[in-house]
Enzyme design. Structure first.
Site, PDB file in Angstrom:
ATOM      1  NE  ARG A  18      -0.610   1.757   3.524  1.00 27.18           N
ATOM      2  CZ  ARG A  18       0.610   2.437   3.563  1.00 27.18           C
ATOM      3  NH1 ARG A  18       1.626   1.793   3.780  1.00 27.18           N
ATOM      4  NH2 ARG A  18       0.488   3.749   3.578  1.00 27.18           N
ATOM      5  N   GLY A  19       0.189   2.307   0.006  1.00 20.57           N
ATOM      6  CA  GLY A  19       0.973   3.776  -0.237  1.00 20.57           C
ATOM      7  C   GLY A  19       1.134   4.104  -1.734  1.00 20.57           C
ATOM      8  CB  ALA A  20       0.288   6.854  -3.690  1.00 21.44           C
ATOM      9  NE  ARG A  53      -6.160   0.855  -1.893  1.00 22.19           N
ATOM     10  CZ  ARG A  53      -5.543   1.335  -0.752  1.00 22.19           C
ATOM     11  NH1 ARG A  53      -4.164   1.296  -0.868  1.00 22.19           N
ATOM     12  NH2 ARG A  53      -6.458   2.172  -0.066  1.00 22.19           N
ATOM     13  CD  GLN A 105      -3.786   2.720   6.653  1.00 26.41           C
ATOM     14  OE1 GLN A 105      -4.343   3.415   7.529  1.00 26.41           O
ATOM     15  NE2 GLN A 105      -4.283   2.537   5.599  1.00 26.41           N
ATOM     16  CG  ASP A 142      -3.258   7.894  -1.692  1.00 21.50           C
ATOM     17  OD1 ASP A 142      -3.137   8.590  -0.786  1.00 21.50           O
ATOM     18  OD2 ASP A 142      -2.653   6.959  -2.136  1.00 21.50           O
ATOM     19  CG  ASN A 149      -2.676  11.407   2.241  1.00 24.65           C
ATOM     20  OD1 ASN A 149      -2.134  10.760   1.620  1.00 24.65           O
ATOM     21  ND2 ASN A 149      -2.328  11.792   3.534  1.00 24.65           N
ATOM     22  CE  LYS A 150      -5.743   5.521   4.106  1.00 22.75           C
ATOM     23  NZ  LYS A 150      -6.594   4.585   3.266  1.00 22.75           N
TER      24      LYS A 150
HETATM   25  O1  MRU Z   1      -4.849   3.374   1.720  1.00 15.45           O
HETATM   26  P1  MRU Z   1      -3.298   3.372   1.973  1.00 15.45           P
HETATM   27  O2  MRU Z   1      -2.558   2.980   3.226  1.00 15.45           O
HETATM   28  O3  MRU Z   1      -2.585   3.074   0.861  1.00 15.45           O
HETATM   29  O4  MRU Z   1      -3.143   4.887   1.932  1.00 15.45           O
HETATM   30  C1  MRU Z   1      -2.005   5.610   1.774  1.00 15.45           C
HETATM   31  C2  MRU Z   1      -1.883   7.098   2.055  1.00 15.45           C
HETATM   32  O5  MRU Z   1      -2.977   7.662   2.105  1.00 15.45           O
HETATM   33  C3  MRU Z   1      -0.359   7.803   1.943  1.00 15.45           C
HETATM   34  O6  MRU Z   1      -0.448   8.933   2.563  1.00 15.45           O
HETATM   35  C4  MRU Z   1      -0.271   8.106   0.351  1.00 15.45           C
HETATM   36  O7  MRU Z   1      -0.492   6.755  -0.365  1.00 15.45           O
HETATM   37  C5  MRU Z   1       1.144   8.483   0.328  1.00 15.45           C
HETATM   38  S1  MRU Z   1       1.958   7.315   0.438  1.00 15.45           S
HETATM   39  C6  MRU Z   1       3.872   7.987   0.210  1.00 15.45           C
END
Ligand code: MRU
Length: 358
Positions: A52-54, A95, A201, A242, A252-253
């Protein structure tokens, strides 16, 4: 104890046959590496947030598409490219919000189309391209980290949300990059990490990776952020992204936009950190960003011995929100720091990074 920087969050196995990831759903209890080869298991790993994470899902998808190309029977070039496209569409459906996923898959497909020859030549080019993307992600995070570090002083307190660290990219991460770099150089920063409901997270990943790196980190529940700001304990917020729309609105999250509203009230600078690949100039504003909705059971029952809400209650579980550009002090990328008005600064940055003529 090994620092998280000594692991690869995402990689291609040495023999080139599997995507290797740390299963992030098991952290912080267990560090388990998964070797994934089939398209269904790679899709599932992205959808279930094992990876996970962009930036990390972008690189994982690129490696996934290379592995798909290995499975497609060599035959007529057109048919091969069509099957590759179907595999890319499938991975892209895992996603919707992080643009890095579609960006990485489009880049891989472009490479395939630009490569002369048949299946063998295309597979070789895709192999090179996914490894290049992995290496670039490491370099980009490092440059981005340097830029972010220029915004803070030793001893500053920072508030972060979700996990935008080494686990969310190939190494270093984005929002946590300056913190990890600062730690390596003795420019110590103090971090408050939101636990980040509903998938935690911040608690499971950010607190874990920062503590392992020796960073002074304090975990708080999301609803404690305003008190931390009011007490003057943080000098800036550092969050990942994201997808950044052309006007600077940023997905973002879930919970990020609320934090930005608080930061504005308490006069705390609010910085978004992300690679240029997260800027989507085809998306005019935040209203055009698709927001992932996840299963409400993540709220009701995922972390509890018993469900914490009645079975008949509907739970709404959007995974991301959009922070209005007017609440963002700057967007920090590997190519520089963009300030408002973002409509201009982001466009300039993207054309500079692509090497376009001014
Ligand atoms: O749902 P996730 O855990 O993939 O969400 C991740 C985030 O929101 C991060 O802040 C974003 O992807 C940036 S990661 C460098």
């Amino acid at each position: 104890m090994k620092s998280i920087l000594e692991y690869d969050t995402v990689s291609l196995s040495d023999d080139g046959t599997a995507l290797v990831i740390i299963d992030q759903t098991l952290l912080p209890g267990e560090i388990k590496l998964l070797h994934l080869t089939g398209q269904n298991e790679i899709w599932e790993a992205i959808q279930a947030l094992r990876v996970r994470g962009a930036p990390a899902i972008g690189v994982a998808a690129a490696i996934g598409l290379y592995l798909a190309a290995r499975e497609i029977k060599a035959g007529e070039r057109g048919a091969f490219l069509e099957r590759l496209h179907a595999a890319a569409e499938y991975l892209n459906s895992a996603r919707p919000t992080a643009v890095n996923l579609s960006w990485a898959l489009r880049r891989m497909e472009r490479t395939a189309h630009q490569t002369a020859g048949g299946a063998e030549e295309i597979r070789a080019a895709l192999h090179r391209e996914c490894l290049d993307m992995w290496q670039e992600d490491i370099d980009v995070c490092r440059r981005l980290g340097e830029n972010g570090l220029s915004l803070v002083k030793p001893g500053d307190g920072l508030l972060t949300h979700c996990n935008a660290g080494a686990l969310a990219a190939s190494r270093y991460g984005t929002a946590l990059g300056p913190i990890l770099l600062g730690q390596e150089r003795g420019k110590k920063l103090r971090v408050f990490a939101d636990e980040t409901r509903p998938l935690l997270q911040g608690a499971r990943l950010t607190a874990w990776e920062l503590a392992r790196a020796g960073v002074e980190v304090t975990l708080i529940c999301d609803n404690m952020a305003s008190m931390v700001m009011k007490n003057g304990w943080v000098q800036a917020c550092f969050v990942g992204c994201d997808r950044v729309a052309a006007n600077g609105d940023t997905a973002n999250k879930i919970g990020t936009s609320g934090l930005a509203v608080l930061a504005r009230y308490y006069n705390v600078p609010f910085y978004v950190l992300g690679p240029t690949s997260t800027i989507d100039l085809d998306c005019p504003t935040g209203a055009d960003i698709p927001i992932e909705e996840r299963d409400g059971e993540e709220i009701r029952s995922l972390w509890y011995r018993e469900p914490m809400a009645p079975a008949e209650v509907r739970c709404w579980d959007p995974a991301f929100d959009v922070t209005d550009h007017s609440l963002i002090s700057a967007i920090v990328t590997e190519g520089g720091i963009c300030r408002p008005p973002f409509g201009e600064s982001l466009r300039e940055l993207v054309s500079r990074e692509k090497g376009d003529a001014p």
